[in-house]
Write a protein that holds these residues in place. Structure first.
Motif, mmCIF file in Angstrom:
data_model
loop_
_atom_site.group_PDB
_atom_site.id
_atom_site.type_symbol
_atom_site.label_atom_id
_atom_site.label_comp_id
_atom_site.label_asym_id
_atom_site.label_seq_id
_atom_site.Cartn_x
_atom_site.Cartn_y
_atom_site.Cartn_z
ATOM 1 N N UNK A 101 0.844 -1.207 0.000
ATOM 2 C CA UNK A 101 0.000 0.000 0.000
ATOM 3 C C UNK A 101 0.869 1.243 0.000
ATOM 4 N N UNK A 105 -0.639 1.632 -4.136
ATOM 5 C CA UNK A 105 -1.824 0.771 -3.935
ATOM 6 C C UNK A 105 -2.222 0.014 -5.198
ATOM 7 N N UNK A 106 -1.798 0.509 -6.357
ATOM 8 C CA UNK A 106 -2.101 -0.202 -7.598
ATOM 9 C C UNK A 106 -1.231 -1.429 -7.794
ATOM 10 N N UNK A 108 -0.694 -3.753 -5.386
ATOM 11 C CA UNK A 108 -1.002 -4.798 -4.398
ATOM 12 C C UNK A 108 -1.418 -6.075 -5.143
ATOM 13 N N UNK A 109 -0.651 -7.153 -5.006
ATOM 14 C CA UNK A 109 -1.015 -8.383 -5.726
ATOM 15 C C UNK A 109 -2.314 -8.980 -5.180
ATOM 16 N N UNK A 110 -3.005 -9.694 -6.058
ATOM 17 C CA UNK A 110 -4.258 -10.327 -5.640
ATOM 18 C C UNK A 110 -4.049 -11.278 -4.467
ATOM 19 N N UNK A 113 -3.819 -9.238 -1.207
ATOM 20 C CA UNK A 113 -5.159 -8.798 -0.783
ATOM 21 C C UNK A 113 -6.004 -9.996 -0.369
#
Lengths: 150, 171
Positions: A101, A105-106, A108-110, A113
């Motif tokens: 973050x 924030x773009x 952040x790997x799936x 999260x």
């Protein structure tokens, strides 16, 4: 008068009027919600303080933080929490998310999260990004006001 | 980042874009956030068009497609034009924006890129243009915009682009 931190920021924002009170109230509310423990919020705050290179912020312990154990704080300050058995998988997921973050924030790997979702649920993930948003914002503003007030 | 949203919005929709967003999943804070956002726009210390310039600079930097597509109607009514919006880009210092607008954008860039890098020159520039109350208002506005856009990006589901949408400040 330098050395403003997120703990002393609100008094610098008072000239803005009522909006400063709302900002302070919302910021305080993140320490008293049911989705993330105050201890975890404190560990995230310290992680962001480290990533910002904000030493004054790192020395402080939030009064609502439920006092995380000092070895855990030391590990966060040394960025040595990964694979550290003192940290639960849920805490590690949140701290991993926090580092991404901070950087972008773009980015952040799936799976990062997804780990937060698995431990804290949808409300917990949303709460975490809100916590990070306001803690990060307060550290940024404190750094700026340290220069503005000097 | 995938286009699939990482969370679902609340099942109960209220007609308020903030409460109906993912933020509505945290009822303990959503009302205060909605109040903060409304107060930012209606505080009266800084004109809406200047706040919108600040918000759009943040949106570009964070790359929040939703935030970039929005134009608040009160900012447009206050004189915000798409020509001005086009100037909210890197190189804004050489643009036709006013001194106040350029100073606000320089403040935003310090916050967004290097909050430890507030130079004496930038401090003097801000203090020569804005009152203490205006600077504090800009600071809180920027913090609010930045937290909201980072929240939106973090939660995924962001399309590659959206058309410009004019909206009102939600109550």
């Amino acid at each position: 008068m330098g050395g403003v931190t997120s703990f002393t920021l609100d008094e610098r924002l008072v000239p803005a009027g009522p909006i400063a009170g709302v900002f302070a109230e919302l910021s305080a509310q993140f320490w008293h919600q049911p989705h993330l423990s105050a201890e975890l919020v404190e560990l995230c705050r310290l992680t962001l303080a480290v990533m910002h290179g904000a030493p004054d912020e790192q020395k402080l312990r939030h009064p609502s933080s439920q006092n995380p154990a000092e070895p855990k704080i030391a590990a966060v300050l040394a960025q040595a929490w990964r694979k550290n058995p003192a940290f639960s998988p849920a805490e590690q997921a949140a701290l991993d998310f926090t580092e991404y973050y901070f950087m972008d924030p773009g980015s952040i790997p799936d799976e990062v999260a997804g780990a937060v979702l698995a431990h804290f649920g949808e409300s917990g993930l949303v709460c975490l990004v809100e916590v990070l948003g306001f803690v990060d914002s307060r550290i940024r503003l404190a750094l700026i006001y340290s220069s503005l007030s000097a | 980042m995938g286009i699939v949203a990482r969370v679902n919005p609340p099942k109960m929709q209220t007609g308020n874009v903030i409460r109906d967003s993912a933020m509505g999943l945290v009822p303990e804070t959503v009302d205060l956030f909605a109040t903060l956002n409304k107060t930012v726009w209606r505080n009266g210390l800084v004109r809406p068009a200047l706040l919108e310039i600040l918000r759009l600079r943040n949106a570009r930097t964070v790359n929040c497609v939703f935030c970039k597509s929005v134009r608040y109607d009160i900012a447009k009514a206050d004189g915000l034009s798409e020509e001005k919006v086009d100037n909210i880009a890197d190189g804004f210092e050489g643009s036709s924006l006013s001194d106040r607008e350029k100073a606000a954008l320089a403040f935003a860039d310090c916050y967004l890129f290097d909050p430890k890098g507030m130079t004496p020159a930038l401090t003097a520039r801000l203090k020569s243009i804005f009152s203490e109350a205006e600077i504090a208002t800009l600071a809180i506005a920027l913090a609010t915009f930045n937290a909201a856009s980072r929240c939106a990006v973090s939660l995924g589901g962001m399309p590659d682009s959206l058309p410009i949408m004019e909206i009102s400040v939600p109550d």
